[in-house]
Design a protein around this motif. Structure first.
Motif, PDB file in Angstrom:
ATOM      1  N   UNK A 108       0.838  -0.960  -0.223  1.00 18.45           N
ATOM      2  CA  UNK A 108      -0.015   0.182  -0.207  1.00 18.45           C
ATOM      3  C   UNK A 108       0.750   1.410   0.129  1.00 18.45           C
ATOM      4  N   UNK A 109       2.190   0.862  -0.140  1.00 19.05           N
ATOM      5  CA  UNK A 109       2.801   2.275  -0.068  1.00 19.05           C
ATOM      6  C   UNK A 109       2.963   3.281   1.193  1.00 19.05           C
ATOM      7  N   UNK A 110       2.906   1.733   2.562  1.00 16.19           N
ATOM      8  CA  UNK A 110       2.741   3.263   3.966  1.00 16.19           C
ATOM      9  C   UNK A 110       3.968   2.709   4.634  1.00 16.19           C
ATOM     10  N   UNK A 111       4.350   3.710   5.944  1.00 15.47           N
ATOM     11  CA  UNK A 111       5.356   3.256   6.456  1.00 15.47           C
ATOM     12  C   UNK A 111       4.312   2.599   7.640  1.00 15.47           C
ATOM     13  N   UNK A 112       5.786   1.647   8.205  1.00 12.12           N
ATOM     14  CA  UNK A 112       5.281   0.527   9.110  1.00 12.12           C
ATOM     15  C   UNK A 112       4.469   1.513  10.380  1.00 12.12           C
ATOM     16  N   UNK A 113       4.107   2.769  10.713  1.00  7.10           N
ATOM     17  CA  UNK A 113       2.997   3.646  11.653  1.00  7.10           C
ATOM     18  C   UNK A 113       2.091   3.636  10.865  1.00  7.10           C
ATOM     19  N   UNK A 114       1.568   3.050   9.998  1.00 12.77           N
ATOM     20  CA  UNK A 114       0.388   3.491   9.994  1.00 12.77           C
ATOM     21  C   UNK A 114      -0.295   2.011   9.810  1.00 12.77           C
TER      22      UNK A 114
ATOM     23  N   UNK B 260       9.521   1.773  15.694  1.00 11.71           N
ATOM     24  CA  UNK B 260       7.783   2.197  14.947  1.00 11.71           C
ATOM     25  C   UNK B 260       7.638   2.439  16.450  1.00 11.71           C
ATOM     26  N   UNK B 261       7.775   1.419  16.941  1.00 10.94           N
ATOM     27  CA  UNK B 261       6.331   1.874  18.216  1.00 10.94           C
ATOM     28  C   UNK B 261       7.083   2.580  19.493  1.00 10.94           C
ATOM     29  N   UNK B 262       8.071   2.836  19.906  1.00 14.66           N
ATOM     30  CA  UNK B 262       8.554   4.104  20.746  1.00 14.66           C
ATOM     31  C   UNK B 262       8.483   4.718  19.836  1.00 14.66           C
ATOM     32  N   UNK B 263       8.638   5.381  18.888  1.00 14.01           N
ATOM     33  CA  UNK B 263       8.433   6.698  17.885  1.00 14.01           C
ATOM     34  C   UNK B 263       6.828   7.362  18.551  1.00 14.01           C
TER      35      UNK B 263
ATOM     36  N   UNK C 201       7.267   0.190   4.696  1.00 15.56           N
ATOM     37  CA  UNK C 201       6.968  -1.174   5.589  1.00 15.56           C
ATOM     38  C   UNK C 201       7.971  -0.459   7.019  1.00 15.56           C
ATOM     39  N   UNK C 202       8.786  -1.155   6.745  1.00 18.88           N
ATOM     40  CA  UNK C 202      10.507  -1.034   8.137  1.00 18.88           C
ATOM     41  C   UNK C 202      11.011  -0.534   7.657  1.00 18.88           C
ATOM     42  N   UNK C 203      11.152  -0.401   6.060  1.00 20.26           N
ATOM     43  CA  UNK C 203      12.457   0.814   5.937  1.00 20.26           C
ATOM     44  C   UNK C 203      13.360  -0.011   5.271  1.00 20.26           C
ATOM     45  N   UNK C 204      13.744  -1.546   5.493  1.00 18.90           N
ATOM     46  CA  UNK C 204      15.059  -1.838   5.889  1.00 18.90           C
ATOM     47  C   UNK C 204      14.978  -3.012   4.546  1.00 18.90           C
TER      48      UNK C 204
END
Length: 412
Positions: A125-131, A328-331, A373-376
């Protein structure tokens, strides 16, 4: 519309640490993770679990076997991949540790599966994990509106003295420290001496916690907690005795030393029991220990409901997906007492992921991952340390016996 789901590869990564990391129950000379690659409607997701026998009872071999014998067709028909919020809701309702382990839950194996699933779903979906967090209305009370950098703790392990580690920091960086997590020795009295050295170097304003990793017998734990509080003004003590020794933990709490649970708190049932028995004030949430991002978020929600404060921790030597998901969770959590970020930049001279771990050691801050995603993705330096697994029986599964439950037991 449901999704097509297939596991593309399972590998183990055992990477030597440039500097060992030691605590009361284990010394790490190399890391050990299981890395899972899957395809969700043709989109690749990369996940990680960090099995630790002394934490969840899982071995690397056992986690691999659980993932190798897992049939992804069980999940594919359940996930409406075109509808991101609904897909997240389905995944949040599943108890993956019990899906993989039955009556002996396997949270680290589940973390590898869940982090890969969420990475692929977000990338689709082209989203970061924070979504994913935004798609969990049941967690709205514990989440901030936006991701933000977090101040991170300095963890002083047993491979160096407090003076060796802290005096190696530039004076300006040392002055900016806000929380020290000190690993305990076998002797409570010698641990107090280490704590006093930290106080002597940093003064009374820095928060100080001590982590015994469950290594003290009950009398030593009670004595150590009292001495650390009275002589070194310790703010809390983490896992002072054997996991789930609720009576000893309650006595320490009642004596005036706040207790943080780590190995004793793997799921919401543990959090519930700790609160009911008065055995703790704080909980350390780690993605691999808790079975993934969504179970970790659920623990944070339950902890807040019960009046327990939360730390977001890490496993030693996380390769990449785990530290990114944890960050991601901590942020996004509105309230945390401490955040750990690992020392991948010190342990691994060549980055294992692209992009590499990002942390500002001068100011002790870590930014949120960018995504998608998680970016990695794996870096070239990781390839030499990967071992492909083969399907079938790879050895006995070693897990800590725990009462099972249906793997669709959560309410969204």
């Amino acid at each position: 519309m449901t999704c097509t789901l297939a596991i593309a590869g399972i590998r183990t990564a055992q990477v030597p640490l440039h500097r060992p990391f030691a605590h009361a129950r284990h010394a790490h000379a190399r890391t050990g993770s299981v890395l899972l690659t899957l395809e969700l409607d043709g989109v690749t997701g990369w996940g990680e679990g960090a099995p630790r026998p002394y934490v969840t009872g899982e071995t690397l071999t056992g986690a691999v076997q659980a993932l190798e014998t897992f049939d992804p067709s069980v999940l594919g028909p359940l996930i409406p991949a075109d509808d991101f919020p609904r897909a997240v809701g389905v995944l949040a309702s599943l108890d993956l540790p019990r899906l993989l382990g039955g009556s002996r839950p396997m949270p680290a194996a589940a973390a590898a599966l869940e982090t890969a699933l969420l990475d692929a779903l977000c990338r689709r979906h082209g989203l970061p994990l924070s979504a994913v967090l935004d798609a969990c209305p049941w967690a709205a009370d514990v989440l901030a509106a936006d991701s933000r950098p977090r101040t991170v703790s300095e963890v002083v392990d047993l491979s160096r003295t407090p003076a060796e580690q802290l005096e190696a920091l530039p004076p300006e960086a040392r002055a900016r420290l806000t929380h020290i997590k000190l690993k305990a020795l076998d002797s409570p009295e010698e641990t107090v001496e280490r704590a006093l050295k930290v106080r002597g170097l940093l003064g009374p304003s820095v928060r100080l916690s001590v982590d015994a990793n469950g290594g003290w017998e009950p009398p030593a734990a009670e004595r150590g907690a009292r001495l650390l509080r009275e002589q070194a003004a310790v703010d809390w003590i983490e896992e002072p005795t054997a996991p789930r020794d609720w009576s000893t933990l309650r006595r320490i709490e009642e004596s005036g030393t706040p207790v943080m649970l780590d190995e004793s708190a793997m799921d919401t049932a543990d959090v519930q029991w700790a609160a009911a028995t008065g055995a703790a004030s704080l909980v350390n949430i780690r993605i691999s220990k808790c079975g993934g991002l969504l179970p970790s978020l659920r623990m944070a929600v339950r902890a807040r409901e019960l009046g327990l404060r939360v730390q977001v921790g890490v496993q030693v030597g996380e390769i990449g997906p785990l530290w990114s998901v944890g960050r991601t969770l901590a942020a996004r959590l509105a309230e945390v007492v401490a955040v750990e970020c690992g020392r991948q930049d010190e342990w691994f001279p060549a980055p294992l992921t692209d992009p590499p771990l990002a942390v500002d050691r001068e100011h002790h801050t870590a930014p949120p991952p960018p995504g998608p995603g998680h970016g990695l993705r794996p870096a070239d330096a990781l390839t030499a340390h990967l071992t492909a697994t083969t399907a079938g029986n790879t050895g006995p599964q070693t897990t800590a016996p725990r009462q099972g439950a249906p793997w669709t037991s959560h309410d969204s």
